[in-house]
Design a protein around this motif. Structure first.
Motif, short mmCIF file in Angstrom:
data_model
loop_
_atom_site.label_atom_id
_atom_site.label_comp_id
_atom_site.label_asym_id
_atom_site.label_seq_id
_atom_site.Cartn_x
_atom_site.Cartn_y
_atom_site.Cartn_z
N GLU A 277 0.90 -1.16 -0.08
CA GLU A 277 -0.05 -0.13 -0.05
C GLU A 277 0.76 1.22 0.09
OE1 GLU A 277 -3.74 1.84 2.43
OE2 GLU A 277 -2.83 -0.10 2.98
N ILE A 278 0.69 1.93 -1.07
CA ILE A 278 1.42 3.41 -1.08
C ILE A 278 0.67 4.39 -0.10
CG2 ILE A 278 2.16 5.10 -2.38
CD1 ILE A 278 2.45 3.04 -4.86
N ASN A 279 -0.73 4.33 -0.54
CA ASN A 279 -1.38 5.43 0.44
C ASN A 279 -2.79 4.80 0.46
OD1 ASN A 279 -3.09 6.31 -1.92
ND2 ASN A 279 -1.25 7.64 -2.07
N GLU A 280 -4.02 5.41 0.72
CA GLU A 280 -5.43 4.64 0.78
C GLU A 280 -6.00 4.29 -0.51
OE1 GLU A 280 -8.08 7.01 3.13
OE2 GLU A 280 -6.54 7.24 4.75
N GLU A 281 -5.34 4.83 -1.69
CA GLU A 281 -5.72 4.69 -2.92
C GLU A 281 -5.01 4.04 -3.82
OE1 GLU A 281 -7.60 8.34 -4.66
OE2 GLU A 281 -8.76 8.72 -2.82
N ASP A 282 -3.54 4.13 -3.66
CA ASP A 282 -2.62 3.76 -4.49
C ASP A 282 -1.79 2.47 -3.89
OD1 ASP A 282 -3.02 5.63 -6.55
OD2 ASP A 282 -2.31 6.98 -4.92
N TYR A 283 -1.53 1.56 -4.98
CA TYR A 283 -0.83 0.21 -4.42
C TYR A 283 0.55 0.11 -5.39
CZ TYR A 283 -4.58 -0.67 -1.48
OH TYR A 283 -5.79 -0.89 -0.57
N LEU A 284 1.47 -0.32 -5.02
CA LEU A 284 2.62 -0.99 -5.65
C LEU A 284 2.67 -2.44 -5.88
CD1 LEU A 284 5.56 -0.53 -7.02
CD2 LEU A 284 6.42 -0.89 -4.76
N VAL A 285 2.57 -2.66 -7.06
CA VAL A 285 2.35 -4.25 -7.54
C VAL A 285 3.68 -4.60 -8.05
CG1 VAL A 285 1.33 -5.85 -8.83
CG2 VAL A 285 -0.13 -4.22 -7.96
N ILE A 286 4.29 -5.68 -7.26
CA ILE A 286 5.65 -6.12 -7.91
C ILE A 286 5.47 -7.69 -8.27
CG2 ILE A 286 8.03 -6.46 -7.06
CD1 ILE A 286 7.64 -4.54 -5.02
N ILE A 287 6.03 -7.75 -9.31
CA ILE A 287 6.08 -9.17 -9.81
C ILE A 287 7.25 -9.48 -10.30
CG2 ILE A 287 5.05 -10.62 -11.81
CD1 ILE A 287 2.77 -9.36 -10.67
N LYS A 288 7.58 -10.94 -9.82
CA LYS A 288 8.99 -11.35 -10.03
C LYS A 288 8.79 -12.70 -10.56
CE LYS A 288 11.39 -9.15 -6.36
NZ LYS A 288 11.93 -9.09 -5.05
N PHE A 289 8.87 -12.98 -11.82
CA PHE A 289 8.65 -14.05 -12.77
C PHE A 289 9.82 -14.81 -13.00
CE2 PHE A 289 9.18 -11.20 -16.25
CZ PHE A 289 9.46 -11.89 -17.39
N THR A 290 9.54 -16.28 -13.25
CA THR A 290 10.89 -17.10 -13.65
C THR A 290 10.87 -17.48 -14.96
OG1 THR A 290 10.73 -17.57 -11.24
CG2 THR A 290 11.87 -19.35 -12.72
N PRO A 291 11.49 -17.12 -15.87
CA PRO A 291 11.72 -17.86 -17.48
C PRO A 291 11.89 -19.10 -17.25
CG PRO A 291 13.52 -15.96 -17.08
CD PRO A 291 12.79 -16.31 -15.63
N ARG A 292 11.20 -19.84 -18.45
CA ARG A 292 11.32 -21.31 -18.74
C ARG A 292 12.81 -21.76 -18.75
NH1 ARG A 292 9.40 -23.18 -23.21
NH2 ARG A 292 9.02 -21.15 -24.11
N VAL A 293 13.62 -20.97 -19.19
CA VAL A 293 15.01 -21.40 -19.49
C VAL A 293 15.80 -20.12 -19.20
CG1 VAL A 293 14.66 -23.71 -20.74
CG2 VAL A 293 14.70 -21.26 -21.63
N PRO A 294 17.14 -20.39 -18.85
CA PRO A 294 17.82 -19.37 -18.53
C PRO A 294 18.19 -18.21 -19.66
CG PRO A 294 19.09 -21.06 -17.77
CD PRO A 294 17.74 -21.62 -18.60
N HIS A 295 17.89 -18.69 -21.04
CA HIS A 295 18.35 -17.84 -22.00
C HIS A 295 16.85 -17.62 -22.93
CE1 HIS A 295 18.63 -22.13 -23.05
NE2 HIS A 295 17.99 -21.84 -24.25
N TRP A 296 15.68 -17.55 -22.10
CA TRP A 296 14.46 -17.66 -22.83
C TRP A 296 14.32 -16.12 -23.46
CZ3 TRP A 296 9.09 -16.61 -19.84
CH2 TRP A 296 8.10 -17.07 -20.63
#
Length: 128
Positions: free
Chosen positions: A39-58
């Motif tokens: 939560e940044i404030n009552e109306e705003d949020y920070l969304v953080i996504i950390k995804f994992t590639p299928r292979v290291p050179h995807w």
């Protein structure tokens, strides 16, 4: 915050891989644990996504980051700032996370008609 995390995850888990007939959830590119909402404030949020590639050179990692961004910008019902990263140590190219979060590069990618078409197909809701 758990409710917002589930809301975000429910949206991104159904994004399709353009090379396979599978979603990012099925391929274990995203999971509930890869989503963080602050939560940044009552109306705003920070969304953080950390995804994992299928292979290291995807080579589709940047496209998948773009698909995550498009899906959340189109569908997330609350005001948010979005940061998307590749899980540390899971891809051979270190600067992909910088590219995915660079506003100018994202805008340029979204103006590319063929890239936009692929991304739009990936974010379509599944028929199940």
């Amino acid at each position: 915050m758990e409710e917002k995390v589930l809301e975000v995850y429910d949206l991104i888990r159904t994004i399709w891989d353009p090379e396979k007939p599978n979603t990012l959830e099925e391929l274990e590119v995203v999971s509930e644990s890869c989503v963080e909402v602050q939560e940044i404030n009552e109306e705003d949020y920070l969304v953080i996504i950390k995804f994992t590639p299928r292979v290291p050179h995807w080579y589709l990692a940047i496209l998948m980051g773009l698909c995550l961004r498009i899906k959340l910008q189109q569908c997330l019902p609350f005001k948010h700032k979005l940061e998307i990263y590749i899980s540390e140590g899971t891809h051979s190219t270190e600067d992909i996370s910088m590219q995915i979060n660079n506003k100018e590069q994202v805008e340029a990618a979204m103006e590319n008609p063929s890239l936009w078409e692929i991304a739009e197909q990936c974010v379509l809701e599944p028929d199940w």
